[in-house]
Design a protein around this motif. Structure first.
Motif, short mmCIF file in Angstrom:
data_model
loop_
_atom_site.label_atom_id
_atom_site.label_comp_id
_atom_site.label_asym_id
_atom_site.label_seq_id
_atom_site.Cartn_x
_atom_site.Cartn_y
_atom_site.Cartn_z
N ALA A 166 0.88 -0.97 0.36
CA ALA A 166 0.11 0.24 0.05
C ALA A 166 0.79 1.07 -0.39
O ALA A 166 1.93 1.39 -0.48
CB ALA A 166 -0.88 0.09 1.17
N HIS A 167 0.08 2.79 0.22
CA HIS A 167 0.87 3.98 0.23
C HIS A 167 0.64 4.34 1.98
O HIS A 167 -0.88 4.20 1.78
CB HIS A 167 0.85 4.83 -0.85
CG HIS A 167 1.00 4.14 -1.93
ND1 HIS A 167 2.02 4.62 -2.87
CD2 HIS A 167 -0.18 3.35 -3.35
CE1 HIS A 167 2.72 3.69 -4.17
NE2 HIS A 167 0.77 3.24 -4.37
N PHE A 168 1.25 4.95 1.64
CA PHE A 168 1.40 5.37 3.28
C PHE A 168 1.32 6.95 3.25
O PHE A 168 2.36 7.72 2.59
CB PHE A 168 2.57 5.37 4.42
CG PHE A 168 1.79 5.84 5.58
CD1 PHE A 168 1.60 5.68 6.60
CD2 PHE A 168 3.08 7.02 6.30
CE1 PHE A 168 1.11 6.26 8.18
CE2 PHE A 168 2.69 7.38 7.41
CZ PHE A 168 1.83 7.24 8.52
N CYS A 175 -3.20 4.86 5.47
CA CYS A 175 -2.65 3.74 4.27
C CYS A 175 -3.99 3.67 3.04
O CYS A 175 -5.03 3.91 3.50
CB CYS A 175 -2.23 2.31 4.17
SG CYS A 175 -1.35 2.38 5.72
N VAL A 176 -3.09 3.55 2.01
CA VAL A 176 -4.51 4.15 0.80
C VAL A 176 -3.83 3.67 -0.21
O VAL A 176 -2.65 2.54 -0.48
CB VAL A 176 -4.15 5.62 0.18
CG1 VAL A 176 -4.88 6.46 1.35
CG2 VAL A 176 -3.02 6.26 -0.21
N CYS A 177 -4.61 3.40 -1.04
CA CYS A 177 -4.58 2.57 -2.21
C CYS A 177 -3.52 3.27 -3.74
O CYS A 177 -3.16 4.59 -3.23
CB CYS A 177 -5.67 2.18 -2.98
SG CYS A 177 -6.91 3.09 -3.47
N ASP A 178 -3.46 2.65 -4.85
CA ASP A 178 -2.53 2.68 -5.51
C ASP A 178 -3.17 4.26 -7.07
O ASP A 178 -2.28 5.16 -6.86
CB ASP A 178 -2.17 2.52 -7.00
CG ASP A 178 -0.79 0.95 -6.19
OD1 ASP A 178 -0.42 1.23 -4.66
OD2 ASP A 178 -0.67 0.01 -7.07
N ALA A 179 -4.17 4.43 -6.50
CA ALA A 179 -4.81 4.81 -7.47
C ALA A 179 -5.04 6.74 -7.04
O ALA A 179 -4.91 7.79 -7.00
CB ALA A 179 -6.50 4.68 -7.27
N CYS A 180 -5.49 6.56 -5.58
CA CYS A 180 -5.72 7.24 -4.45
C CYS A 180 -4.19 7.82 -3.69
O CYS A 180 -4.22 9.49 -3.30
CB CYS A 180 -6.36 7.07 -3.19
SG CYS A 180 -7.91 6.69 -3.18
N ALA A 181 -3.44 7.38 -4.02
CA ALA A 181 -1.67 8.09 -3.50
C ALA A 181 -1.66 8.70 -4.48
O ALA A 181 -0.72 9.68 -4.64
CB ALA A 181 -0.68 6.63 -3.25
N LYS A 182 -2.29 8.61 -5.92
CA LYS A 182 -1.63 10.26 -6.91
C LYS A 182 -1.79 11.13 -6.31
O LYS A 182 -1.20 12.48 -7.00
CB LYS A 182 -2.30 9.87 -8.47
CG LYS A 182 -1.97 7.76 -9.21
CD LYS A 182 -2.20 7.65 -10.07
CE LYS A 182 -2.00 6.52 -10.69
NZ LYS A 182 -2.78 6.10 -11.72
N THR A 186 3.06 10.40 -1.05
CA THR A 186 2.97 8.69 0.04
C THR A 186 3.79 8.47 0.11
O THR A 186 5.31 8.57 -0.85
CB THR A 186 1.74 8.29 -0.12
OG1 THR A 186 2.58 7.72 -2.07
CG2 THR A 186 0.77 8.62 -0.74
N GLU A 187 4.32 7.44 0.71
CA GLU A 187 5.01 6.49 0.87
C GLU A 187 5.30 4.77 0.59
O GLU A 187 4.09 4.84 1.04
CB GLU A 187 6.34 6.56 2.19
CG GLU A 187 6.85 7.55 2.02
CD GLU A 187 7.89 7.97 3.34
OE1 GLU A 187 7.61 7.20 4.96
OE2 GLU A 187 8.54 9.13 3.55
N ARG A 188 5.86 3.97 -0.16
CA ARG A 188 5.52 3.03 -0.38
C ARG A 188 5.50 2.19 0.76
O ARG A 188 6.41 2.21 1.76
CB ARG A 188 6.29 2.58 -1.57
CG ARG A 188 5.89 0.54 -1.66
CD ARG A 188 4.46 0.12 -2.09
NE ARG A 188 4.94 0.47 -3.32
CZ ARG A 188 3.44 0.02 -3.72
NH1 ARG A 188 2.85 -0.30 -2.94
NH2 ARG A 188 3.04 0.88 -5.34
#
Length: 261
Positions: A166-168, A175-182, A186-188
């Protein structure tokens, strides 16, 4: 009129040549700050009783004005001396006390938090793993206040996480998903770290040591928990950062030894 309750000593500060200001978490009366008059005198009945992390029966006299309440007596039941001999476990115990001192309102009863702290301190005193115990304590404390982080799905859209983790969110501590991380910085979060967070958020202290993590993953779990707390409460926790520093130092030492032929 005197009051009585079970209590854990969180902090003590010299007030004069003979007295102390002590902060204790009680089971049914929240955090209490008391003046312990004459506690530093050689003939004081509480000499040797008011030791940090100790647990016992507290008697105090409420102030008739707006000043500090007065300590009447404290009888120690549990000293917890072993935890003080291990730097990481001692730092973890400090962190648990610091978290409650900073977030529990004075005189506000939180018996669940008291029981959680008592269990955590006994776990550390019995030789439990500092990073696992600190994470269990923090995640259970958040859950008890309805602040559990979303670890099974994206905190924004509720979508599933990708197979590679996920992304932090740096700004929000979620913690958010790939789409929301954009949408933000964020950090992996690695899959092993995410699994560790999930396990520790649902387990108890007596099962925390069963979780097998590499030193790097264990550090990742601890670091993520600390940042979640700091974002949630809007402040830094010095003892948690010190524990993180100790774990980073230990990890560098292990990596250095591994490179020696």
């Amino acid at each position: 009129m005197q009051e009585k309750d079970a209590a854990i000593l969180l902090r003590r500060t010299p007030y004069s040549n003979t007295s102390l200001i002590v902060s204790l978490l009680t089971r049914h009366h929240g955090v209490r700050e008391l003046i312990a008059k004459g506690a530093r005198r050689p003939n004081s009945p509480v000499l040797g009783q008011l030791d940090w992390l100790c647990e016992g029966e507290l008697i105090w006299y409420p102030s008739r004005r707006d000043g500090l309440d007065t300590l009447g007596a404290f009888t120690t039941d549990t000293l917890r001396m072993a935890v003080r001999t291990h730097p990481e476990r001692f730092a973890a115990a400090c962190f648990c006390c610091e978290l409650l001192s900073a977030t529990i309102l004075p005189h506000h009863p939180e018996p669940e938090a008291y029981d959680l702290l008592s269990a955590a301190l006994s776990y550390f005193d019995g030789g439990g793993m500092a990073d696992r115990g600190a994470s269990v304590f923090a995640l259970q404390y958040l859950r008890g206040h309805g602040l559990s982080p979303a670890l099974d799905c994206c905190a924004d859209c509720g979508g599933t996480f990708a197979a590679d983790g996920a992304h932090f969110s740096v700004q929000r501590g979620l913690c958010v998903c790939d789409a929301c991380a954009k949408r933000e910085s964020t950090e992996r979060v690695q899959p092993s770290t995410l699994e560790g967070l999930r396990y520790l958020s649902r387990t108890t202290f007596d099962r925390a040591d069963r979780l097998r993590l590499t030193p790097r993953t264990a550090l990742g779990v601890l670091s993520t928990v600390i940042r979640m707390l700091e974002n949630q409460f809007g402040r830094a926790f010095r003892s948690a950062r010190f524990l993180q520093h100790l774990r980073e130092h230990a990890l560098r030492g292990e990596q250095g030894r591994a490179r020696i032929p």
